[in-house]
Design an enzyme around this catalytic site. Sequence first.
Site, PDB file in Angstrom:
ATOM      1  N   CYS A  19       0.889  -1.175   0.000  1.00  0.00           N
ATOM      2  CA  CYS A  19       0.000   0.000   0.000  1.00  0.00           C
ATOM      3  C   CYS A  19       0.920   1.216   0.000  1.00  0.00           C
ATOM      4  O   CYS A  19       1.217   1.767   1.048  1.00  0.00           O
ATOM      5  CB  CYS A  19      -0.901   0.015   1.217  1.00  0.00           C
ATOM      6  SG  CYS A  19      -1.665  -1.584   1.560  1.00  0.00           S
ATOM      7  N   SER A  24       6.456   7.999   0.408  1.00  0.00           N
ATOM      8  CA  SER A  24       7.669   8.296   1.166  1.00  0.00           C
ATOM      9  C   SER A  24       8.325   7.010   1.667  1.00  0.00           C
ATOM     10  O   SER A  24       9.544   6.898   1.705  1.00  0.00           O
ATOM     11  CB  SER A  24       7.351   9.234   2.323  1.00  0.00           C
ATOM     12  OG  SER A  24       6.229   8.758   3.022  1.00  0.00           O
ATOM     13  N   LYS A  25       7.507   6.005   2.001  1.00  0.00           N
ATOM     14  CA  LYS A  25       8.084   4.746   2.474  1.00  0.00           C
ATOM     15  C   LYS A  25       8.732   3.981   1.328  1.00  0.00           C
ATOM     16  O   LYS A  25       9.758   3.338   1.511  1.00  0.00           O
ATOM     17  CB  LYS A  25       7.018   3.888   3.163  1.00  0.00           C
ATOM     18  CG  LYS A  25       6.540   4.511   4.470  1.00  0.00           C
ATOM     19  CD  LYS A  25       5.788   3.516   5.337  1.00  0.00           C
ATOM     20  CE  LYS A  25       5.325   4.150   6.628  1.00  0.00           C
ATOM     21  NZ  LYS A  25       4.137   5.046   6.438  1.00  0.00           N
ATOM     22  N   GLU A  74      -0.145   0.406  -5.445  1.00  0.00           N
ATOM     23  CA  GLU A  74      -1.138   1.341  -4.907  1.00  0.00           C
ATOM     24  C   GLU A  74      -2.426   1.132  -5.691  1.00  0.00           C
ATOM     25  O   GLU A  74      -2.415   1.117  -6.909  1.00  0.00           O
ATOM     26  CB  GLU A  74      -0.608   2.785  -5.048  1.00  0.00           C
ATOM     27  CG  GLU A  74      -1.652   3.865  -4.929  1.00  0.00           C
ATOM     28  CD  GLU A  74      -2.492   3.780  -3.648  1.00  0.00           C
ATOM     29  OE1 GLU A  74      -1.903   3.510  -2.580  1.00  0.00           O
ATOM     30  OE2 GLU A  74      -3.714   3.959  -3.729  1.00  0.00           O
ATOM     31  N   CYS A 179      -1.255   3.698  11.174  1.00  0.00           N
ATOM     32  CA  CYS A 179      -1.051   4.901  11.967  1.00  0.00           C
ATOM     33  C   CYS A 179      -2.286   5.114  12.839  1.00  0.00           C
ATOM     34  O   CYS A 179      -2.759   6.218  13.035  1.00  0.00           O
ATOM     35  CB  CYS A 179      -0.729   6.111  11.104  1.00  0.00           C
ATOM     36  SG  CYS A 179      -1.845   6.359   9.750  1.00  0.00           S
TER      37      CYS A 179
END
Length: 1230
Positions: A19, A24-25, A74, A179
Amino acid sequence: MLPVAVLDIQAGHRCLDLCAAPGSKTAQMLASLAHANYKKWGRGLEKIEVKGSEQFLRGRIDYSGDEGCVVANEISAERAGMLVHQIARHQSLYPLVVFTSHDARYFPSLRREDGREVLFDRILCDVMCSSDGTLRKSPHLWREWSSRLSLELHAEQLAVALRSVRLLRGGGRMVYSTCSLSPVENEAVVAEILRAAPCLALLDVREELTLRTSPGLETWKVAHQGQLYESHAAAVAAGVKLQRGVFPPAESGLGLKKCLRILPHHNDTGGFFIAVFEKVAAYVAKGAEVADAETIRGYDSDRDEDGEEEERQKQLQKLEQAAERSCSAQERAKAEARRERARTSGSLARELARYKCLASMPEQVCALRAFYGLHESFPVQLFFSRHHLQLMADGELVQTHQGEANQLLLLAAAAAEVLCCGTGEHAKRKLKVIAGGLRAFEKDRFEVAERSTSLRLAQEAVELLAPYLGLRVVTLEDVADTHRLLSQRDAATAALVSAGKSQLEELGAGGCVLLLRTTSGSWLAVSALRTRKAVSLFVNDLMMPSMRQACGLPAALQAEEAEKRFVSARFQGFEVDKRPMKDFEPLQAAPDVGFWQELSQRKLDLWRLDSSNVPVTAFYEASQASRVPAKCFLQKDAFQDTRVPVGAVKVVGELKNFNTEEEFRAFLGNADARQSCLAEAVAQISSAIASGKALQEPWQLRRLLLCSFADLKKYHYSYLLTLPALKTPKPWQRVREPIEDLGPEVLALVAKGLREKDFDGLCLLTRAADVGWSLRPMADLLNVKVESEDDLILVFVDPSSEEAPAWSLQNALVLLAKHRPGRRRVLAFRDPQLAGASGYTSSGPQLRSLLFRYALDAEMESSGDCRAGWSKIATVDLTRFLDSKMVAANAVDLNIKLMKWRVLPGLEPDRLKELRVLLLGAGTLGCGVARALMGWGCRHMTFVDAGKVSFSNPVRQSLFTHKDAADGRKKATAAKEAVLAILPDAKVEDVVMDIPMPGHPHQSAELLRANVVKLQELIERHDVICMLTDSRESRWLPSLLVAAAQDRGKDAPLGLTVALGFDSFLVSRQSYQNSPAACYFCNDVTAPSDSLAFRTLDQQCTVTRPGISGLASNCAVELLAALTQHQDGFAAASSNTASISESPLGGVPHQVRGYAAEYALAPTETEPFGRCICCSPQVLQRYAAEGMGFLEQVIADSSILEDVSGLAEMKAAMSGMEGDVEAFDEFEDL
Ligand SMILES: [Zn+2]
């Protein structure tokens, strides 16, 4: 960034980010992989070192080793596209990464062709979650969050995690993270994973971390509709239906404490959750044999239905129903639009990229090796070409745009393997690839030279590939040349001063690499194009400033230099817009060469005469240097790609391309017309402002109109552009304020924010007492609360480098005046280098951004009028990039294409272009037929003739001149050169030879044999054999050979004869395969003999009216053209007229006779004559049986033909009635 850190990526790992948005990851994973590779193998990103000729293979990067890869997935195709741009700064690592777009729950398994599965070493499941850990950063969540979210997401999160377990190799590591702090999304999922996949072990990595963390929870209560439940049983007792899995596990020993909880107040971060797993055994799918509905089982793409397609169909159905249920027409239109959008973009779109390995294209490999000296050791199987397919709603696959097939992408070995496994023929569920690989070569539509490859090195890959190139790398060691090339982009080779210049001059046209010396003594490798007398850099506007800086030049060209623009004389003197007041700086159009090439291609192949507006996507960037005009960039993909580079500001709009120069001139001369074509854009902008939609989508404020006239014959493209700005009742009043009020730290924060988040070129900078300055989207304008109005600043990404901000600020001011009037501060942001990672170094401590204060009264609302702010007219001359040969060739094809557009849409000119025509005889008819063929764009022809050009020839034989006669040149050779002088890219051959003739025993036996063999060989490799000689008997052998070759199937040649009388002519086609027609001799009742002997001069020469040969040869070529377009081709039955559906060019008679004195053409159908001395079965059988022996007999004595054919017998039978037989000698002896 902790999840990637605990993933523990090692050299050569195959990694999957399931995902991946916002990216950024992924970038972090890529960097970790590259770092690990570098540590292990000491190779990665070296620059080239030049030391004389030994530069070859020095410091090379070996992409044949196992470098590993990162697959970034994604679900939303659009967001996946954004990912690509997110990692733009890692361009040198592109070969390691592949971007895909799947629902993570259904990510397909990858298998090699032999069926073995490719599994991943590392998988990150940073799943979609309720995000309650980010409440501090995203306060809007306070309003949207509810406990229901967690319960809804649980199943999906688990499905993603289980899918990744299936994709993980034994011994591999997987990280599950969110998160959110809700145990339902975290520990509950982990417990379910452990239950369903006993092959996994939960790892405890807390000790490796320096951060303060909390252990995972083992008990919790589940909130539902305001009640708390301790267990599934309690919920059931209360009559509440909840999944068993969301409750704390009843069993002990799962070790949930090993999970990591990072709480916001521990380290002053967001809150998040991490669980690290290792796969200790092979995965065994559970549940297939167990009937328990509660048992969880992961999706298996090898066994299960295509879950993703099912979801897609469900979604489409929902949208379909919504459209049907709509009450009003307006609602319906809206719903249908939404459905269409969903189909073509976003997660429901099914666009697939198909990759083809270069290794499967040996000609291309040979071309690259031969042209660039690409070293043997370079693994060509890592190059791929790509094209796009789209799955339409009805399941049909359609190729969407072809542009991409014009690139070669380079992938590292593991990434290449992913592509081959995922998109190969054998793949059961095809991997939906969005992008991947580094652009290494780019193909130009316009070839520069015949012997070169049209593939040029892309600048992105030059440093990587140059060490592998044995040819076409030229060192220019004088810094003066570096400066010249970087200022002008191109230079005449003669003007260069380096010693390497001579090497460059010897280089043929085509792509090459220049090694330019910088002022600091280092080297810069640049992709370039060697044209006839010059060399041009292949570097786009965006890369230029950093190159200039690297070479010690100012980043930008001097303004006056940049302003220099060429305007075609035809459009000079038009005063389109007086330079507006210095209140806003208009944007100049900056389309690059690729844009125009794409436009040309689309114009020729797609739009043709359709002049409707075409959507385009452009972009601008924050100004990077002083004294550079504000530019709006348009690149090759402007027509198909709605994405823009990271940090750039999207501008959507339309291209209005005029078909004629007159229309364009009229447009330039008519201010009202120009204004009125902006009306729609202005209305859209006004409504977006009034409705507040522009707050959500600031690009609604920026709409461009690019007007152009493309002179495709001259390769001149003239254009101008505008971004309309709403007119206000009075001019905007602005006051400059010191930028120091903000200072470098705040500007750096803005720079970083603009780079990391997609604010779409416009955002708000606000200050709060506790957190200081922060950026927020425009959408917050209505409800953001600030202590002082000065704490709310509009941030405008400003492409202007002048005192005045860029033109596009105006609509943003109207928006602000409408929704939050006042005396507002506006930051014209021009310091993108402060983001630090853009590849540009800061130009110094001086800040270039400007701070203004504008008076924004509510009454500044616009009346609906607009200011156009047109850019200056400019013309680009593409011939500078093209070779004259190709220019000529394209122009010829253009004429024929025009015919297709205007008159004959069914025409297929390529059938003529590819036809190989053998012209036997290069005299009056040979010249005439060749010229007419050129008119149709025919490229392949071969002239056969033994004669020399004589002084009487040039007046009638249109390919010759007096000089050819004076030089005593052979007709075939002179004709060939004349054709090449007219059509430089034609493929012409000349064969000087006598055609053996019956009754002409003048050649030695060896020569005769050689000539027959040669003629057979020529007939074999041509599609059409034109018999254009000036004697009857010279047509016999070719006619016979053509007749004998009709059994060759689709390769059978067509025989076409042209003959002249004094004021009449004959054009005739003979039998083709099974479609019978008379040959030239079927009308003849005597065997051909030596007709030239015993003739006087006037009888030997061509005694015809001068116009006859032109009429005849043109008639022959038109008949040939019609045949190529006929549905039955050369086998078409004779017809004097044909319906347009059968043949767009009309009738295809067997024979046409023309009579000049009567101005008449007589098309007729013919039948072969059973006793023909040339094409009758008796003659053909005899030839088949005896071959050369038979021909030798005939050449020695032609009268045997009458015996063989049975003609003699017939003559004897008819001897009594000779007077009644008409002489068929009308067209003899010419
Ligand atoms: Zn015949």
